[in-house]
Write a protein that holds these residues in place. Structure first.
Motif, PDB file in Angstrom:
ATOM      1  N   LEU A   9      -9.249 -12.696  -5.793  1.00  0.00           N
ATOM      2  CA  LEU A   9      -9.760 -13.410  -6.963  1.00  0.00           C
ATOM      3  C   LEU A   9      -8.888 -13.150  -8.186  1.00  0.00           C
ATOM      4  O   LEU A   9      -8.726 -14.018  -9.034  1.00  0.00           O
ATOM      5  CB  LEU A   9     -11.205 -12.959  -7.242  1.00  0.00           C
ATOM      6  N   THR A  10      -8.324 -11.944  -8.270  1.00  0.00           N
ATOM      7  CA  THR A  10      -7.390 -11.619  -9.354  1.00  0.00           C
ATOM      8  C   THR A  10      -6.018 -11.418  -8.735  1.00  0.00           C
ATOM      9  O   THR A  10      -5.628 -10.296  -8.404  1.00  0.00           O
ATOM     10  CB  THR A  10      -7.842 -10.347 -10.098  1.00  0.00           C
ATOM     11  N   GLY A  11      -5.318 -12.506  -8.568  1.00  0.00           N
ATOM     12  CA  GLY A  11      -4.006 -12.419  -7.931  1.00  0.00           C
ATOM     13  C   GLY A  11      -2.946 -11.860  -8.844  1.00  0.00           C
ATOM     14  O   GLY A  11      -2.008 -11.214  -8.409  1.00  0.00           O
ATOM     15  N   ASN A  12      -3.110 -12.129 -10.176  1.00  0.00           N
ATOM     16  CA  ASN A  12      -2.133 -11.660 -11.157  1.00  0.00           C
ATOM     17  C   ASN A  12      -0.712 -12.072 -10.759  1.00  0.00           C
ATOM     18  O   ASN A  12       0.205 -11.262 -10.728  1.00  0.00           O
ATOM     19  CB  ASN A  12      -2.226 -10.141 -11.323  1.00  0.00           C
ATOM     20  N   GLY A  13      -0.567 -13.290 -10.439  1.00  0.00           N
ATOM     21  CA  GLY A  13       0.726 -13.783  -9.975  1.00  0.00           C
ATOM     22  C   GLY A  13       0.652 -14.137  -8.507  1.00  0.00           C
ATOM     23  O   GLY A  13      -0.325 -13.864  -7.819  1.00  0.00           O
ATOM     24  N   ASP A  14       1.696 -14.779  -8.027  1.00  0.00           N
ATOM     25  CA  ASP A  14       1.710 -15.205  -6.635  1.00  0.00           C
ATOM     26  C   ASP A  14       1.721 -13.999  -5.710  1.00  0.00           C
ATOM     27  O   ASP A  14       2.466 -13.028  -5.902  1.00  0.00           O
ATOM     28  CB  ASP A  14       2.949 -16.069  -6.359  1.00  0.00           C
ATOM     29  N   VAL A  15       0.876 -14.075  -4.662  1.00  0.00           N
ATOM     30  CA  VAL A  15       0.877 -13.034  -3.628  1.00  0.00           C
ATOM     31  C   VAL A  15       2.055 -13.294  -2.705  1.00  0.00           C
ATOM     32  O   VAL A  15       2.194 -14.382  -2.134  1.00  0.00           O
ATOM     33  CB  VAL A  15      -0.454 -13.033  -2.853  1.00  0.00           C
ATOM     34  N   LEU A  16       2.926 -12.300  -2.566  1.00  0.00           N
ATOM     35  CA  LEU A  16       4.115 -12.472  -1.727  1.00  0.00           C
ATOM     36  C   LEU A  16       3.805 -12.261  -0.256  1.00  0.00           C
ATOM     37  O   LEU A  16       4.288 -13.005   0.594  1.00  0.00           O
ATOM     38  CB  LEU A  16       5.214 -11.498  -2.173  1.00  0.00           C
ATOM     39  N   THR A  17       2.994 -11.235   0.043  1.00  0.00           N
ATOM     40  CA  THR A  17       2.687 -10.949   1.443  1.00  0.00           C
ATOM     41  C   THR A  17       1.430 -10.101   1.489  1.00  0.00           C
ATOM     42  O   THR A  17       0.933  -9.624   0.461  1.00  0.00           O
ATOM     43  CB  THR A  17       3.849 -10.195   2.126  1.00  0.00           C
ATOM     44  N   TYR A  18       0.927  -9.939   2.693  1.00  0.00           N
ATOM     45  CA  TYR A  18      -0.206  -9.055   2.933  1.00  0.00           C
ATOM     46  C   TYR A  18       0.207  -8.008   3.958  1.00  0.00           C
ATOM     47  O   TYR A  18       1.041  -8.286   4.838  1.00  0.00           O
ATOM     48  CB  TYR A  18      -1.418  -9.829   3.465  1.00  0.00           C
ATOM     49  N   LYS A  19      -0.374  -6.849   3.846  1.00  0.00           N
ATOM     50  CA  LYS A  19      -0.111  -5.797   4.828  1.00  0.00           C
ATOM     51  C   LYS A  19      -1.448  -5.382   5.437  1.00  0.00           C
ATOM     52  O   LYS A  19      -2.410  -5.097   4.719  1.00  0.00           O
ATOM     53  CB  LYS A  19       0.589  -4.604   4.179  1.00  0.00           C
ATOM     54  N   VAL A  20      -1.501  -5.406   6.773  1.00  0.00           N
ATOM     55  CA  VAL A  20      -2.701  -5.033   7.504  1.00  0.00           C
ATOM     56  C   VAL A  20      -2.539  -3.580   7.971  1.00  0.00           C
ATOM     57  O   VAL A  20      -1.560  -3.254   8.654  1.00  0.00           O
ATOM     58  CB  VAL A  20      -2.939  -5.958   8.714  1.00  0.00           C
ATOM     59  N   TYR A  21      -3.481  -2.726   7.578  1.00  0.00           N
ATOM     60  CA  TYR A  21      -3.488  -1.325   8.017  1.00  0.00           C
ATOM     61  C   TYR A  21      -4.611  -1.158   9.041  1.00  0.00           C
ATOM     62  O   TYR A  21      -5.746  -1.576   8.791  1.00  0.00           O
ATOM     63  CB  TYR A  21      -3.727  -0.392   6.826  1.00  0.00           C
ATOM     64  N   TYR A  22      -4.294  -0.539  10.170  1.00  0.00           N
ATOM     65  CA  TYR A  22      -5.327  -0.322  11.179  1.00  0.00           C
ATOM     66  C   TYR A  22      -5.138   1.055  11.799  1.00  0.00           C
ATOM     67  O   TYR A  22      -4.024   1.583  11.878  1.00  0.00           O
ATOM     68  CB  TYR A  22      -5.311  -1.419  12.249  1.00  0.00           C
ATOM     69  N   MET A  23      -6.269   1.627  12.221  1.00  0.00           N
ATOM     70  CA  MET A  23      -6.251   2.991  12.744  1.00  0.00           C
ATOM     71  C   MET A  23      -7.350   3.134  13.798  1.00  0.00           C
ATOM     72  O   MET A  23      -8.479   2.666  13.594  1.00  0.00           O
ATOM     73  CB  MET A  23      -6.468   3.993  11.605  1.00  0.00           C
ATOM     74  N   GLU A  24      -6.983   3.751  14.892  1.00  0.00           N
ATOM     75  CA  GLU A  24      -7.968   4.024  15.945  1.00  0.00           C
ATOM     76  C   GLU A  24      -8.924   5.099  15.467  1.00  0.00           C
ATOM     77  O   GLU A  24      -8.521   6.091  14.865  1.00  0.00           O
ATOM     78  CB  GLU A  24      -7.251   4.470  17.217  1.00  0.00           C
ATOM     79  N   LYS A  25     -10.208   4.925  15.730  1.00  0.00           N
ATOM     80  CA  LYS A  25     -11.201   5.881  15.286  1.00  0.00           C
ATOM     81  C   LYS A  25     -10.952   7.234  15.939  1.00  0.00           C
ATOM     82  O   LYS A  25     -10.691   7.327  17.130  1.00  0.00           O
ATOM     83  CB  LYS A  25     -12.606   5.387  15.631  1.00  0.00           C
ATOM     84  N   GLY A  26     -11.019   8.284  15.119  1.00  0.00           N
ATOM     85  CA  GLY A  26     -10.798   9.621  15.629  1.00  0.00           C
ATOM     86  C   GLY A  26      -9.378  10.104  15.504  1.00  0.00           C
ATOM     87  O   GLY A  26      -9.107  11.286  15.721  1.00  0.00           O
ATOM     88  N   LEU A  27      -8.462   9.205  15.161  1.00  0.00           N
ATOM     89  CA  LEU A  27      -7.069   9.597  14.972  1.00  0.00           C
ATOM     90  C   LEU A  27      -6.731   9.552  13.481  1.00  0.00           C
ATOM     91  O   LEU A  27      -7.363   8.842  12.707  1.00  0.00           O
ATOM     92  CB  LEU A  27      -6.127   8.675  15.750  1.00  0.00           C
ATOM     93  N   ASP A  28      -5.707  10.299  13.104  1.00  0.00           N
ATOM     94  CA  ASP A  28      -5.304  10.339  11.700  1.00  0.00           C
ATOM     95  C   ASP A  28      -4.116   9.430  11.405  1.00  0.00           C
ATOM     96  O   ASP A  28      -3.668   9.354  10.276  1.00  0.00           O
ATOM     97  CB  ASP A  28      -4.921  11.777  11.316  1.00  0.00           C
ATOM     98  N   LEU A  29      -3.596   8.756  12.420  1.00  0.00           N
ATOM     99  CA  LEU A  29      -2.379   7.965  12.241  1.00  0.00           C
ATOM    100  C   LEU A  29      -2.741   6.521  11.946  1.00  0.00           C
ATOM    101  O   LEU A  29      -3.305   5.819  12.793  1.00  0.00           O
ATOM    102  CB  LEU A  29      -1.513   8.056  13.515  1.00  0.00           C
ATOM    103  N   GLU A  30      -2.422   6.075  10.727  1.00  0.00           N
ATOM    104  CA  GLU A  30      -2.681   4.688  10.351  1.00  0.00           C
ATOM    105  C   GLU A  30      -1.391   3.885  10.511  1.00  0.00           C
ATOM    106  O   GLU A  30      -0.330   4.302  10.057  1.00  0.00           O
ATOM    107  CB  GLU A  30      -3.176   4.623   8.905  1.00  0.00           C
ATOM    108  N   GLN A  31      -1.506   2.736  11.178  1.00  0.00           N
ATOM    109  CA  GLN A  31      -0.354   1.865  11.386  1.00  0.00           C
ATOM    110  C   GLN A  31      -0.496   0.635  10.494  1.00  0.00           C
ATOM    111  O   GLN A  31      -1.603   0.277  10.077  1.00  0.00           O
ATOM    112  CB  GLN A  31      -0.262   1.454  12.864  1.00  0.00           C
ATOM    113  N   ASP A  32       0.624  -0.012  10.204  1.00  0.00           N
ATOM    114  CA  ASP A  32       0.553  -1.196   9.352  1.00  0.00           C
ATOM    115  C   ASP A  32       1.492  -2.267   9.894  1.00  0.00           C
ATOM    116  O   ASP A  32       2.453  -1.979  10.628  1.00  0.00           O
ATOM    117  CB  ASP A  32       0.914  -0.856   7.904  1.00  0.00           C
ATOM    118  N   ILE A  33       1.196  -3.503   9.525  1.00  0.00           N
ATOM    119  CA  ILE A  33       2.002  -4.645   9.961  1.00  0.00           C
ATOM    120  C   ILE A  33       1.904  -5.719   8.887  1.00  0.00           C
ATOM    121  O   ILE A  33       0.863  -5.856   8.228  1.00  0.00           O
ATOM    122  CB  ILE A  33       1.516  -5.157  11.343  1.00  0.00           C
TER     123      ILE A  33
END
Length: 1418
Positions: free
Chosen positions: A536-560
């Motif tokens: 809702l508050t883009g504050n300019g054009d959004v260039l890209t999005y990054k998806v962060y996901y992590m398996e439950k119980g693990l501390d390692l978060e991955q992104d794409i």
């Protein structure tokens, strides 16, 4: 907000609705009336109050009622009359939502609640009565489904006559008629009628026939079942339930799990089973069950009743007086079910939220920067599905002249000076200023007026207390210009305004807000599709999005990266829960993250077979099959069951059995004797069966074991006695055809019947513990089964004596395992060996072993299996768990983190079993805490209302060593986590102070624990409200007001104390100077005598032996010790310094250091002589009563020594050629300091001496003591001359033995022992040097760690025991180089009094103490 009003302020004018419209059902062509009446003023005091002008709104728009509109008109009282309702399929001008609006031009406008006008349609029958028959006493239903809004207008006729309803004849909510407990009189023609304003609508007629009861049983059946229903509080409700069957069914109702009982006026059963509820309340809501019973049969139907509650006001908005530029808040608290929504109306128009009109906490209305046009009536409208309500309040804007000061009595302040913005941020500005040049009064208060450039709405902010000349304006807009001016107030009113100051807030880095509406759907077992909306508050054009996901119980978060508003994650694990969030990026960088959402991938068939399949022959007809689930990563879903397939011999035809998902065993029975069977098992999910295990073979017994009589005698019994235990081992009975279910071991001294223990039938040894040494025990062993116990076998053994060590040549294996004994076939199996436990994770340990009965390649070719058992070392949890496997390893999962487990293994082959192996241990790894800290409490600190103390207990599931905690606190319990203030707590402390909080404010606190693996969950929020005001002393200190506050009595008390202390000081100085003068004269005489004796001998052994002063323990009952301050550090760092052995090891340093130390040591003495001051200090130190405040002393003495850290660079200091500070330990009182000085009058400093002294303790580094075993005993007599400067005149009070340096011969570590040299400096009787003894090193705890050659300020407690004379305590100090003795030592020899001189001194001291007691008591 309270504002004073004067005579100029006009009063509030009551303006209200005496009648408001309500929901109405109208009929087409008939008239409809919506009532409304508004009034203003008090008729008694204002008989000529203006009349309100009433208008009507329909669906939010004002009705234009033309004078010639004869169909709709407003009556004189304000009601709306529609003379003829118009309603057709395509024209519905009258149906809708109506609202009455009343206006008085001089006051304002108010609006009523809204009312719904519904027009009933033409009667239509969706179902009509049909001919039916009914048995006598049974029930029947005649249908009549009409429009729901017309049901109240429907009625029934029988034989064209109105039917009178009763508890037996009931009309249902849908219009149908129930005839229950039928009789002959119920037969006839029935019809349903709807009476509308127009002609009556009649249904078809239906014949009801009554049949005789035949007595044949008829199946239970519902004719009408209850349906879910929603009703409003206060209404009545019929829950239909009509049942037919024979015998006549018994109908009962349940709500939840409680039986519904009839009660008059509330609950009634009608129509044979329907439930009628009167006057509904919220408590009546729930799931209702209608249950009908006949012999051997029950039927049930359920329906949920939802009870709605119209809005009710808990707090209505109140009338407010205010000045322009002020901020006000209208409060409105409502309740209802469902939760009501709140809207605000100002003078009849909806309030649209903006920068100046804000909805706070969903219900309250805040108006910022009032202007004159804001005056009027404000209404809170609350609405939910059950209804709506309104409440109004009036706002009056006062002129500044009507502030409450009718006649100002003097001038007002001039303008404040030098208004500046001392701090400018993105959303707040801090202003400071100087007072006016002409304040014209005291206790000025200030108001800051400000507005955003381009708006005429000025806001005001007042300072919090008089005299404060700074304020912080919050909640401003970034990158915006504001105008500020400051006005001072005195008791006469507002002063002049300062010049306008223009300030612009800083610009914020414009990053995108969170992406709304993030959703995740699992599309396949290995993929998840995500979607979201543009921030809702883009504050300019959004260039890209990054998806962060992590398996439950693990501390390692991955992104794409994702370029669009959706993305599909591939390659995920099956049936696994993932946490996902999305962050938008623009040219400024990453924006605000969305909240985490969780999604679980779809399940699939298992991808691996069950583990550890074992088959165990039970008897000749059954085999027990056991297994473990597939590995967690291969289950791919919730295991719903297992399929066991088995076949006989080499046949291809299979039989199968299925178990539940949690059952991990199955007894396969009905098998043939002496037959080989093969088994395999596969796991099942909702998606199907997974792969099966390999075939496993077992052969049923030819014959079953006999349990018709008790077992035979065990074939052997061996005992091996130890000191406190006896290891018992045995072999089973020779006759293996008898069932053995276990063994009973009896033992006792002289008789085997004192204690009895039962063990498992597989066990072959047992260790009897907690026995007495050198005792004769008799042991008996019996096998037992369900019939009883067999014949016992006896043995006796004598436990070893206490001093008898275990033979080191004995193999430990033999101690815990029975020696090999030849027994008839089958022989016991050899137990597994080399058991090892390898820790893999926080909940998994792999157990491995070897089997010596297998070939060298350890390949298993027969049907043997292994049983692994394990338990924790937690005393409260001694339960053993077991698992079977056919491999030489087993993965034990589901363990607790950071827990020690013990494992042992046993092998079974057919009927042969081994004993349990030796145990192996493993401690699972740590993982993050899985529970939050417990028992969080918050208390206020005494006398410091701005400081609170947070206490808590560790989490119950810490899963590792707790390394710290994080305290979160906020004034808003619903704030995002990143908006809470964080206070870290290092270590395992369970309390923490938080300072500088705001008074009279509610704070919320949460705590989470941390270990080496990360953070645990947060505790529930605990709230605490700080006090409203500070104590007077604290406020005086905060405001910097000097002086003593209190009553006149306090001033007198202070004067008395000052005079007493002054008189006391003069007396002490005079007496002290007199005594020290006598002491100096005597000292010089004795010094000359000692010089003569030193020419012939350097030893003073005889002198010390002859010196026996009288017992000087005075006022023992007043002597107490104060506990020493412990180190603030949980793990103090000790500095290891090598002890110098020779003079070469000690490096001399700059003598200026010594001079500075001496100078600092003497700094408190002023211009008086050292001797006089020392003597005075010594006499002060004689009275512990004068030295220790009693309220801080513990009841028991504390004995402790504090070694002072050595310098890291190992420098050692010298004084006049003697061994310096590293070779001395100071032992002194908690309020004194034992300065070891080579002066006759050196004495400890008392508590009074320390007043005004910058340092009470000499700061000197010292080395640590040697371990006790490194201290050889010293010689009884000193054969070597003592080193120079051993400081024998060091002194202490009765609790402070002096630390003198008596050393052993060269090469041995010396000990510093307590040696009194001056009768007034110690109450301990001097001891012979030969009485030196060794004692264990005292526990040490440094007060401070040191990293450089700085000086320490050290406070220690003295070593002493109250009330008795004790030998000197040895303290290890580094050895010193052997140096020739000098006259320095002789000074120490001379520094003692003769007994008669000591007695004279004591008499003087007693007189002085009496004088001091008289002064202090006065």
């Amino acid at each position: 907000r309270c504002v004073k009003t004067g005579t100029a302020a006009r009063p509030f004018s009551p303006f209200w609705f005496s009648v408001e419209p309500w929901d109405t059902l109208a009929v087409r062509g008939a008239p409809a009336l919506l009532n409304c009446s508004a009034h203003s003023g008090d008729p008694a005091s204002e008989p000529t109050a203006p009349q309100a002008r009433v208008e009507w709104k329909k669906d939010g728009t004002f009705l234009s009622l033309a004078p010639d509109d004869g169909r709709r008109r407003v009556l004189p009282d304000g009601s709306l009359l529609i003379s003829s309702v118009v309603h057709s399929k395509h024209n519905k001008p009258d149906e809708g939502t109506y609202q009455c609006v009343a206006t008085i031009d001089s006051l304002g406008t108010i609006a009523s609640r809204t009312a719904r006008l519904t027009v009933a349609g033409m009667p239509r029958f969706s179902s009509q009565p049909a001919a039916a028959s009914i048995r006598l006493g049974d029930s029947q239903v005649l249908a009549c489904d009409v429009n729901p809004d017309l049901v109240p207008l429907a009625r029934w006729e029988r034989e064209r006559e109105p039917l009178e309803l009763s508890s037996r004849l009931v009309q249902l909510p849908n219009g149908a008629l129930v005839v229950s407990n039928a009789s002959e009189a119920d037969a006839g023609l029935y019809r349903c009628m709807v009476e509308n304003a127009g002609p009556v609508k009649t249904s078809e007629e239906a014949q009801l026939t009554i049949l005789p009861e035949t007595g044949e049983e008829r199946e239970l059946e519902f004719l009408v079942e209850p349906l879910p229903v929603t009703k409003v509080v206060g209404a009545s409700l019929l829950l239909p339930c009509v049942v037919t069957g024979y015998p006549a069914p018994y109908v009962r109702w349940m709500v939840g799990d409680k039986l519904v009982e009839e009660s008059e006026g509330k609950l009634e059963l009608v129509g044979g089973g329907s439930l009628l509820i009167y006057n509904l309340t919220e408590e009546d809501a729930g799931v209702y069950s209608c249950m009908a019973d006949i012999t051997n049969n029950t039927i049930e139907a359920k329906a949920e009743l939802t009870v709605q509650v119209p809005p009710e006001f808990l707090k209505r908005p109140a009338n407010i007086y205010a000045h322009e530029s002020m901020d006000i808040m209208f409060q409105c608290e409502v309740t209802g079910s469902p939760a009501p929504t709140v809207k605000w109306v100002k003078n009849g128009d909806a309030v649209i939220p903006s920068d100046y009109f804000k909805i706070i906490n969903e219900h309250n209305l805040q108006v910022l920067g009032l202007v004159k046009s804001d005056e009027g009536f404000y209404q809170c409208l609350a609405e939910n599905d059950a209804g709506n309500m309104q409440s109004s309040a009036q706002l009056i804007i006062l002129e500044h002249g009507s502030r409450g000061v009718a006649n100002p009595t003097g001038p007002t302040p001039s303008a404040p000076r030098d208004v500046v913005a001392s701090l400018v941020s993105t959303r707040f500005i801090k202003l400071t200023w100087r007072p006016p040049a002409e304040p014209n009064g005291e206790d000025l208060t200030y108001s800051v007026y400000f507005n955003q450039e381009g708006t005429n709405r000025e806001r005001i902010l007042n300072t919090s207390r008089p005299g404060e000349m700074q304020v912080t304006i919050q909640n401003l807009m970034p990158d915006s210009k504001y105008k500020f001016r400051v006005v001072a107030h005195n008791k006469n009113g507002l002063g002049e305004s300062s010049a306008v100051l223009k300030v612009a807030t800083q610009g914020e880095v414009q990053v995108p807000g969170p992406a709304p509406n993030l959703q995740a759907v699992s599309t396949t077992p290995t993929s998840v599709t995500l979607s979201w909306d543009t921030p809702l508050t883009g504050n300019g054009d959004v260039l890209t999005y990054k998806v962060y996901y992590m398996e439950k119980g693990l501390d390692l978060e991955q992104d794409i990266d994702a370029g669009a508003l959706s993305y599909t994650l591939m390659g995920l694990k099956k049936f696994t829960e993932y946490s996902i969030r999305v962050v938008a990026f623009n040219k400024h960088g990453p924006g605000v993250s969305t909240g985490d959402i969780t999604v679980t991938t779809l399940s699939d068939v298992p991808s691996a077979p069950p583990q550890n399949l074992t088959v165990e022959v039970h008897n000749s007809k059954s085999i027990m099959v056991r297994w473990q689930p597939p590995p967690p990563g291969a289950q791919n879903g919730e295991i719903t069951g297992y399929k066991i397939r088995y076949r006989k011999g080499t046949r291809k035809s299979e039989a199968a059995e299925t178990t539940g998902g949690t059952q991990l065993f199955q007894l396969i029975d009905g098998l043939e004797r002496g037959t080989e069977y093969t088994f395999r098992v596969s796991a099942i999910t909702v998606n199907g069966s997974g792969p099966a295990t390999e075939w496993s073979t077992a052969e049923t017994f030819e014959s079953d074991l006999d349990e018709s009589r008790v077992p035979d005698i065990p074939s052997s019994l061996h005992v091996r006695p130890l000191v406190n235990s006896i290891v018992v081992s045995w072999t089973p009975p020779e006759n293996q055809d008898m069932v053995v279910r276990g063994y009973t071991i009896g033992y006792g001294i002289g008789s085997p019947h004192a204690q009895t223990i039962k063990v498992d039938y597989k066990q072959r040894y047992y260790s009897i513990e907690n026995l007495d040494p050198s005792s004769h025990y008799v042991i008996t062993l019996k096998a037992f089964n369900n019939v009883g116990e067999g014949i016992p076998v006896y043995e006796s053994a004598i436990t070893r004596p206490q001093s008898d060590p275990i033979d080191p040549d004995v193999d430990l294996y033999e101690l815990f395992h029975a020696p090999y004994t030849p027994v008839p076939d089958p022989t016991p199996m050899l137990p597994p060996v080399g058991v090892q436990a390898s820790v893999l994770s926080h909940d998994t340990i792999k157990v491995t072993w070897a089997d010596n009965s297998l070939p060298k390649n350890q390949k298993i070719t027969d049907a043997r299996y292994y049983t692994v058992r394990w338990k924790t070392n937690i005393p409260a949890n001694t339960k053993l768990k077991t698992a079977n496997t056919t491999n030489l390893s087993h993965m034990v999962t589901g363990l607790k983190p950071n827990t020690l487990y013990e494992f042992s293994v046993m092998v079974t082959k057919g009927r042969r079993t081994s004993t349990w192996s030796m145990t192996a241990q493993g401690t699972t790894f740590e993982t993050i805490p899985s529970s939050s800290p417990k028992d969080v409490t918050v208390v206020s600190k005494e006398l410091k209302p701005r400081t609170i103390i947070v206490n808590w207990q560790p989490p119950s599931e810490a899963n590792g060593k707790i390394t710290g905690y994080i305290i979160y606190y906020s004034t808003d319990v619903n704030a995002e986590v990143h908006d809470w203030v964080i206070e870290p707590v290092v270590g395992n402390r369970l309390t923490h102070q938080i300072q500088e909080l705001t008074l009279d404010t509610t704070y919320y606190f949460k705590i989470q624990a941390r270990n080496s693996k990360g953070m645990g969950p947060m505790s529930e929020a605990v709230h605490f409200r700080t006090p409203k005001t500070e104590s007077s002393d604290k406020m005086a200190n905060d405001q910097g007001k000097p002086g003593i506050t209190g009553s006149g009595d306090n001033h007198i008390l202070v004067i008395v104390v000052i005079i007493s202390v002054g008189a006391f000081t003069i007396i002490v100085v005079v007496v002290g100077a007199f005594l020290c003068t006598r002491r100096t004269t005597s000292h010089q005489k004795k010094k000359r005598a000692a010089s003569k004796s030193s020419n012939s001998s350097h030893k003073y052994k005889g002198n010390s032996k002859d010196l026996k002063p009288p017992d000087l323990w005075i006022h023992h009952e007043r002597l107490e010790l104060k506990p020493i301050d412990k180190s603030p550090e949980p793990n103090p760092v000790m500095t290891d310094t090598p002890i110098p052995r020779t003079s070469q090891d000690i490096n001399p340093v700059d003598p200026s250091l010594d001079n500075s130390l001496l100078q600092r040591r003497n700094s408190y003495r002023g211009h008086e002589s050292e001797d006089s001051i020392s003597a005075l200090a010594g006499r002060r130190g004689m009275r512990p009563k004068m030295m220790m405040p009693f309220d801080t002393q513990p009841p028991q003495p504390v004995i402790s020594a504090h070694p002072i850290h050595s310098l890291d660079n190992h420098h050692h200091h010298y004084h006049t050629g003697s061994l310096a500070s590293p070779t001395r330990s100071y032992l002194h009182h908690h309020q004194g300091s034992a300065h070891l000085r080579p002066h006759a009058c050196a004495t400890p400093i008392s508590y009074l001496d320390m007043v005004g002294s910058t340092e009470s303790v000499r700061n000197t580094p010292s080395t640590e003591p040697l371990p006790p075993q490194a201290q050889p005993p010293c010689q009884a007599e000193h054969q070597h001359p003592e080193p120079e400067g051993s400081y024998q005149d060091s002194t202490a009070t009765d609790d402070e033995p002096s630390a003198s340096g008596s050393y052993c011969s060269a090469g041995q570590p010396p000990t510093a022992h307590v040696r009194p040299t001056h009768p007034l400096k110690s109450f301990a009787v001097p001891a012979n040097p030969a009485a030196i003894f060794e004692s264990p090193a005292l526990p040490s705890m440094p007060l401070l760690t040191q990293t450089g050659p700085q000086l320490h300020s050290v406070k220690t407690a003295s070593i002493g025991t109250l009330g008795r004379v004790r030998p000197p305590m040895s303290v290890t100090v580094p050895s010193a180089p052997d140096v020739p003795e000098t006259s320095k030592m002789l000074e120490d020899v001379d520094s003692s009094y003769e007994p008669d001189e000591l007695t004279e001194e004591m008499a003087h001291l007693e007189d002085l103490m009496k004088d001091l007691n008289a002064i202090t008591t006065a």
